[in-house]
Design a protein around this motif. Structure first.
Motif, PDB file in Angstrom:
ATOM      1  N   ALA A 161      16.590  11.047 -49.267  1.00  0.00           N
ATOM      2  CA  ALA A 161      16.842  10.472 -47.943  1.00  0.00           C
ATOM      3  C   ALA A 161      15.567   9.851 -47.370  1.00  0.00           C
ATOM      4  N   SER A 162      14.426  10.485 -47.618  1.00  0.00           N
ATOM      5  CA  SER A 162      13.156   9.933 -47.162  1.00  0.00           C
ATOM      6  C   SER A 162      12.855   8.610 -47.877  1.00  0.00           C
ATOM      7  N   GLY A 163      13.141   8.561 -49.172  1.00  0.00           N
ATOM      8  CA  GLY A 163      12.965   7.314 -49.916  1.00  0.00           C
ATOM      9  C   GLY A 163      13.886   6.216 -49.418  1.00  0.00           C
ATOM     10  N   LEU A 164      15.120   6.583 -49.062  1.00  0.00           N
ATOM     11  CA  LEU A 164      16.059   5.599 -48.511  1.00  0.00           C
ATOM     12  C   LEU A 164      15.536   5.023 -47.202  1.00  0.00           C
ATOM     13  N   ALA A 208      14.404   1.155 -46.588  1.00  0.00           N
ATOM     14  CA  ALA A 208      15.094   0.413 -45.521  1.00  0.00           C
ATOM     15  C   ALA A 208      14.064  -0.217 -44.573  1.00  0.00           C
ATOM     16  N   ALA A 209      13.001   0.517 -44.273  1.00  0.00           N
ATOM     17  CA  ALA A 209      11.942  -0.045 -43.418  1.00  0.00           C
ATOM     18  C   ALA A 209      11.266  -1.209 -44.121  1.00  0.00           C
ATOM     19  N   ARG A 210      11.059  -1.080 -45.419  1.00  0.00           N
ATOM     20  CA  ARG A 210      10.444  -2.171 -46.175  1.00  0.00           C
ATOM     21  C   ARG A 210      11.331  -3.410 -46.159  1.00  0.00           C
ATOM     22  N   LEU A 211      12.636  -3.219 -46.349  1.00  0.00           N
ATOM     23  CA  LEU A 211      13.571  -4.350 -46.295  1.00  0.00           C
ATOM     24  C   LEU A 211      13.588  -4.989 -44.912  1.00  0.00           C
ATOM     25  N   ARG A 212      13.452  -4.174 -43.867  1.00  0.00           N
ATOM     26  CA  ARG A 212      13.418  -4.718 -42.514  1.00  0.00           C
ATOM     27  C   ARG A 212      12.192  -5.613 -42.329  1.00  0.00           C
ATOM     28  N   HIS A 213      11.035  -5.177 -42.831  1.00  0.00           N
ATOM     29  CA  HIS A 213       9.829  -6.001 -42.720  1.00  0.00           C
ATOM     30  C   HIS A 213       9.954  -7.287 -43.528  1.00  0.00           C
ATOM     31  N   ALA A 222      11.875  -8.085 -51.728  1.00  0.00           N
ATOM     32  CA  ALA A 222      13.234  -7.681 -51.323  1.00  0.00           C
ATOM     33  C   ALA A 222      14.006  -7.125 -52.511  1.00  0.00           C
ATOM     34  N   ARG A 223      13.869  -7.755 -53.671  1.00  0.00           N
ATOM     35  CA  ARG A 223      14.571  -7.246 -54.866  1.00  0.00           C
ATOM     36  C   ARG A 223      14.029  -5.890 -55.280  1.00  0.00           C
ATOM     37  N   GLU A 224      12.718  -5.734 -55.237  1.00  0.00           N
ATOM     38  CA  GLU A 224      12.126  -4.453 -55.602  1.00  0.00           C
ATOM     39  C   GLU A 224      12.573  -3.348 -54.634  1.00  0.00           C
ATOM     40  N   ALA A 225      12.561  -3.650 -53.354  1.00  0.00           N
ATOM     41  CA  ALA A 225      12.993  -2.663 -52.353  1.00  0.00           C
ATOM     42  C   ALA A 225      14.472  -2.328 -52.519  1.00  0.00           C
ATOM     43  N   GLN A 226      15.285  -3.326 -52.833  1.00  0.00           N
ATOM     44  CA  GLN A 226      16.713  -3.088 -53.026  1.00  0.00           C
ATOM     45  C   GLN A 226      16.945  -2.176 -54.227  1.00  0.00           C
ATOM     46  N   ARG A 227      16.230  -2.437 -55.311  1.00  0.00           N
ATOM     47  CA  ARG A 227      16.412  -1.604 -56.509  1.00  0.00           C
ATOM     48  C   ARG A 227      15.897  -0.189 -56.269  1.00  0.00           C
ATOM     49  N   ASN A 286      17.171   5.574 -55.188  1.00  0.00           N
ATOM     50  CA  ASN A 286      17.176   6.738 -54.290  1.00  0.00           C
ATOM     51  C   ASN A 286      18.593   7.142 -53.922  1.00  0.00           C
ATOM     52  N   LEU A 287      19.467   6.156 -53.763  1.00  0.00           N
ATOM     53  CA  LEU A 287      20.860   6.451 -53.439  1.00  0.00           C
ATOM     54  C   LEU A 287      21.538   7.185 -54.601  1.00  0.00           C
ATOM     55  N   LYS A 288      21.240   6.774 -55.827  1.00  0.00           N
ATOM     56  CA  LYS A 288      21.799   7.467 -56.996  1.00  0.00           C
ATOM     57  C   LYS A 288      21.277   8.890 -57.096  1.00  0.00           C
ATOM     58  N   MET A 289      19.980   9.065 -56.831  1.00  0.00           N
ATOM     59  CA  MET A 289      19.417  10.420 -56.849  1.00  0.00           C
ATOM     60  C   MET A 289      20.077  11.293 -55.787  1.00  0.00           C
ATOM     61  N   PHE A 290      20.296  10.738 -54.609  1.00  0.00           N
ATOM     62  CA  PHE A 290      20.945  11.482 -53.533  1.00  0.00           C
ATOM     63  C   PHE A 290      22.353  11.888 -53.936  1.00  0.00           C
ATOM     64  N   ASP A 291      23.088  10.944 -54.537  1.00  0.00           N
ATOM     65  CA  ASP A 291      24.460  11.225 -54.950  1.00  0.00           C
ATOM     66  C   ASP A 291      24.495  12.284 -56.050  1.00  0.00           C
ATOM     67  N   GLN A 292      23.572  12.209 -56.997  1.00  0.00           N
ATOM     68  CA  GLN A 292      23.547  13.206 -58.073  1.00  0.00           C
ATOM     69  C   GLN A 292      23.217  14.587 -57.533  1.00  0.00           C
ATOM     70  N   ALA A 293      22.263  14.674 -56.620  1.00  0.00           N
ATOM     71  CA  ALA A 293      21.926  15.973 -56.020  1.00  0.00           C
ATOM     72  C   ALA A 293      23.098  16.515 -55.215  1.00  0.00           C
ATOM     73  N   ARG A 294      23.803  15.631 -54.533  1.00  0.00           N
ATOM     74  CA  ARG A 294      24.987  16.062 -53.774  1.00  0.00           C
ATOM     75  C   ARG A 294      26.068  16.588 -54.708  1.00  0.00           C
ATOM     76  N   GLN A 295      26.295  15.914 -55.829  1.00  0.00           N
ATOM     77  CA  GLN A 295      27.289  16.368 -56.800  1.00  0.00           C
ATOM     78  C   GLN A 295      26.889  17.707 -57.420  1.00  0.00           C
ATOM     79  N   MET A 296      25.596  17.888 -57.691  1.00  0.00           N
ATOM     80  CA  MET A 296      25.137  19.162 -58.244  1.00  0.00           C
ATOM     81  C   MET A 296      25.310  20.277 -57.216  1.00  0.00           C
ATOM     82  N   SER A 297      25.055  19.992 -55.958  1.00  0.00           N
ATOM     83  CA  SER A 297      25.259  21.001 -54.903  1.00  0.00           C
ATOM     84  C   SER A 297      26.724  21.373 -54.797  1.00  0.00           C
ATOM     85  N   ARG A 298      27.577  20.365 -54.864  1.00  0.00           N
ATOM     86  CA  ARG A 298      29.014  20.632 -54.811  1.00  0.00           C
ATOM     87  C   ARG A 298      29.446  21.480 -55.999  1.00  0.00           C
ATOM     88  N   GLY A 299      28.948  21.158 -57.190  1.00  0.00           N
ATOM     89  CA  GLY A 299      29.290  21.943 -58.370  1.00  0.00           C
ATOM     90  C   GLY A 299      28.806  23.377 -58.272  1.00  0.00           C
TER      91      GLY A 299
END
Length: 130
Positions: free
Chosen positions: A12-15, A19-24, A100-105, A110-123
């Motif tokens: 979440a911190s990485g996200l 996001a701040a980088r994309l805003r700049h 912008a491309r680097e920040a998007q990737r 980070n979003l994938k890492m968040f989703d994987q950690a969420r799935q592991m917590s659910r499991g």
């Protein structure tokens, strides 16, 4: 369970940081034709442990690019000096697009890492319920 919570916090911190980088980057692109505009840079700092897990990325204050702005020759421009030049911006659109491309990737990773950690917590919670 704290390791999973820490991984969610790190992601979440990485996200937020990307996001701040994309805003700049968006502000830089929007102001590319503004006379005298200086490109904003995003500075990343690791968290100290008091404000989140140690090593979590966070953004520091925005920095202004020290590169000199280009001198534009247009004697009819209201900001032109006696030689007919005025200061343009120091924004390079190719650099901004690459950033912008680097920040998007990075955001997507980070979003994938968040989703994987969420799935592991659910499991883990599903295993504990049995």
């Amino acid at each position: 369970m704290t390791d999973l919570a820490d991984s969610l916090t790190l992601s979440a911190s990485g996200l937020r940081a990307q996001a701040a980088r994309l805003r700049h980057v968006s502000e830089n692109i929007a102001n590319a034709d503004t006379p005298g505009y200086h490109r904003k840079l995003t500075r990343f700092e690791p968290a100290t442990g008091l404000d989140g897990p140690s090593g979590a990325p966070r953004t520091g204050p925005a920095l202004l690019d020290p590169t000199a702005p280009e001198q534009v020759y247009d004697p009819a421009h209201p900001l032109a000096d006696e030689t007919g030049h005025y200061q343009g911006s120091n924004v390079n659109l190719m650099i901004e697009i690459a950033d912008a491309r680097e920040a998007q990737r990075s955001y997507e990773a980070n979003l994938k890492m968040f989703d994987q950690a969420r799935q592991m917590s659910r499991g883990l919670l599903d295993l504990l319920r049995r």
